[in-house]
Write an enzyme that holds these catalytic residues in place. Structure first.
Site, PDB file in Angstrom:
ATOM      1  N   GLY A   9       0.795  -1.229   0.000  1.00 54.87           N
ATOM      2  CA  GLY A   9       0.000   0.000   0.000  1.00 54.87           C
ATOM      3  C   GLY A   9       0.822   1.270   0.000  1.00 54.87           C
ATOM      4  CB  CYS A  10       4.118   2.242   0.679  1.00 52.63           C
ATOM      5  SG  CYS A  10       3.616   1.832   2.342  1.00 52.63           S
ATOM      6  CD  GLN A  11       3.834   6.892  -5.894  1.00 53.74           C
ATOM      7  OE1 GLN A  11       4.851   7.553  -5.986  1.00 53.74           O
ATOM      8  NE2 GLN A  11       2.645   7.373  -6.186  1.00 53.74           N
TER       9      GLN A  11
END
Lengths: 406, 140
Positions: free
Chosen positions: B52-54
């Protein structure tokens, strides 16, 4: 015709605002374009004056809504020079159009061992629908490679083509790095081997002239929202004999001729592929976007964009440690870049604080990022309403951001 | 006695309150990110990646006595600065304290609007993962 950019900018209300205390600089046009006031007004006018369900009603509102809806279809037909309006299928977007072809043409035509050719430049939307149907049918996906510049290897493409190839699905323009693919030549080569060609036009529709007949395209897909129109509207053009031979996609209202419990006969093109109440308001408002682009000279728009690309490329090249990803000789106004030792996300976060909207990440092209051995890039993508002054401010903010991060 | 989770949050809010300018706040955050020790390569496993993190973010936790100690890393330095603050607030506390913690300091930075949506999903994923570790350790 020279463009009066300040006058054009005044047509796009969203551009006139401050973001984090600075004037907005919108360089994320490859993700979605902004909408002229005429599109916004058309949307609100439809709901305020004409809202009705289309095609079956006999009352005045239904009549007006139906006429406006079908007028958009005619304008789309003219915009891409399709032979007939009933070859224009309205969908939810490019992704919806590609899935439609995969689930109908693919289901009817692919069998075990058949090949589907895609390229290393494709967006996930032009990969996953083919993987899904290939898995179901036992078909095989093969990939046309790209070189260091981000240009498709046509020699490899020629070698991959044979009679087992049923479909070639490639984008006209790469969303991540802007490469314009030589689709005329690719289509001609595919047809020699009896393969059909689906062109993902999401990134070309607003930046290149499209003539589906001159290019001899079998299927062409694009989204309204990348052509200054509303979200939630997509187009699928197909050759008549292909669309007629394809089974329907989703079942429901609109797409039927007669329904009984013994069986159903299907409606004609284009309605056969348009089950359910469509996105009436957004389709009608899309008409205003087409009018807007037609009223300006397309040639002048494209010239402005290429001038912005050349200027931005030159300015970015002066930053030490900055590397432009995608250096194809034929590009639209998209620049992807990376900076030595700095993660793209950090630059995106800081540029946003300067009021500058760019995109960072993998741009839904993970296989292409893998090809370049990158976790992602920063991407600035321009439209005709962008200015040289904005590029100067962007480069200045970028230098400041790099200093903060180094 | 070590300071409480609330005391550390107050301390961070005070530190960031010293800066008027966003650029100064971010420079401080970047500095925190650079100062956070890197995670050793053997802990940068797929298992430790937070989805869920870029940018990729790794989080490792272990129990020392009755306290949980966090270590983390990221490819992006601003994210690493945020992680550094989360570690300062949550590390070296008991599982129960971590699970109960109300992390209000994020909202008070004048950065929460900026870290909203896609990016803060990453931040929220980190907090969630830290609390999950606490839950897992307390069950043992």
């Amino acid at each position: 015709m020279t463009l009066d950019i300040q006058k054009i900018r005044a047509d796009f209300p969203v551009l006139d605002q401050q973001v984090n205390g600075s004037p907005l600089i919108y360089f994320d046009n490859a993700a979605t374009t902004q909408k002229p006031k005429s599109v916004i007004d058309a949307l609100s006018h439809y709901y305020a004056s004409d809202n009705a369900n289309i095609h079956r009603g006999i009352h005045a509102l239904a009549e007006r809504a139906t006429t406006a809806f079908e007028l958009t279809r005619t304008k789309i037909k003219e915009f891409i020079n399709a032979p007939s309006s009933d070859q224009i299928i309205l969908t939810a977007g490019t992704t919806g159009s590609i899935n439609l072809v995969a689930q109908t043409f693919g289901r009817a035509n692919f069998s075990k061992g058949d090949k589907i050719l895609i390229s290393n430049l494709e967006h996930h939307s032009n990969i996953v629908p083919w993987q899904m149907i290939a898995e179901e049918k036992g078909a095989v996906i093969e990939v046309i490679p790209v070189d260091e510049r981000g240009v498709l290897d046509l020699e490899a493409y020629r070698n991959l083509l044979d009679t087992s190839v049923k479909l070639v699905a490639v984008n006209h323009v790469s969303n991540a790095i802007g490469t314009i693919n030589p689709i005329a030549e690719m289509i001609q080569l595919a047809h020699v081997h009896g393969a059909k060609v689906m062109i993902d036009g999401a990134q070309s529709i607003a930046h290149l002239d499209i003539d589906v007949q001159a290019l001899d395209i079998d299927f062409f897909a694009f989204s309204a929202h990348k052509l200054f129109g509303p979200t939630g509207v997509g187009v699928l053009y197909g050759k008549r004999e292909l669309l007629e031979s394809m089974p329907p996609y989703q079942g429901g209202g609109e797409m039927i001729k007669e329904v009984s419990f013994d069986g159903t006969t299907y409606n004609e093109l284009p309605y056969k592929f348009e089950a359910g109440t469509p996105n009436i308001a957004d389709v009608i408002a899309f008409s205003a976007a087409i009018d807007y682009v037609n009223a300006l000279s397309k040639e002048a728009l494209f010239t402005q964009e290429l001038a912005l690309l050349a200027y931005a490329t030159e300015q970015l090249s002066t930053i030490p440690g900055l590397r432009i990803i995608g250096t194809a000789p034929e590009k639209i106004a998209v620049i992807s870049f990376v900076m030595d030792g700095i993660h793209p996300q950090d630059l995106g976060v800081l540029l946003d604080k300067f009021g500058i909207a760019i995109r960072t990440g993998h741009h839904c092209v993970q296989p292409l990022m893998k090809r370049f051995e990158l976790p992602g890039t920063c991407r600035a993508s321009f439209a005709f309403y962008n200015t040289f002054e904005e590029i100067d401010l962007f480069v200045k903010a970028l230098r400041r951001s790099i200093n903060m991060l180094q | 006695m070590a300071q409480s989770i609330q005391e550390t949050q107050e301390e961070l809010i005070e530190e960031f309150g010293l800066f008027d300018d966003w650029a100064d706040k971010y420079e401080y955050l970047i500095d925190l990110g650079k100062k956070l020790p890197s995670l050793s390569d053997d802990l940068k496993t797929e298992e430790n990646v937070i989805k869920g993190c870029q940018s990729r973010v790794w989080l490792h936790a272990e129990k020392q006595g009755d306290q949980i100690v966090f270590e983390a890393d990221s490819e992006a330095v601003i994210v690493k600065g945020l992680i550094s603050m989360l570690i300062r607030v949550l590390s070296n506390h008991t599982a129960e304290e971590i699970m109960k913690a109300d992390l209000y300091f994020i909202d008070q930075f004048g950065m929460s609007q900026h870290l909203a949506q896609t990016r803060s999903n990453g931040l929220l994923s980190m907090v969630k993962q830290m609390k999950n570790y606490a839950l897992a350790f307390s069950a043992k």
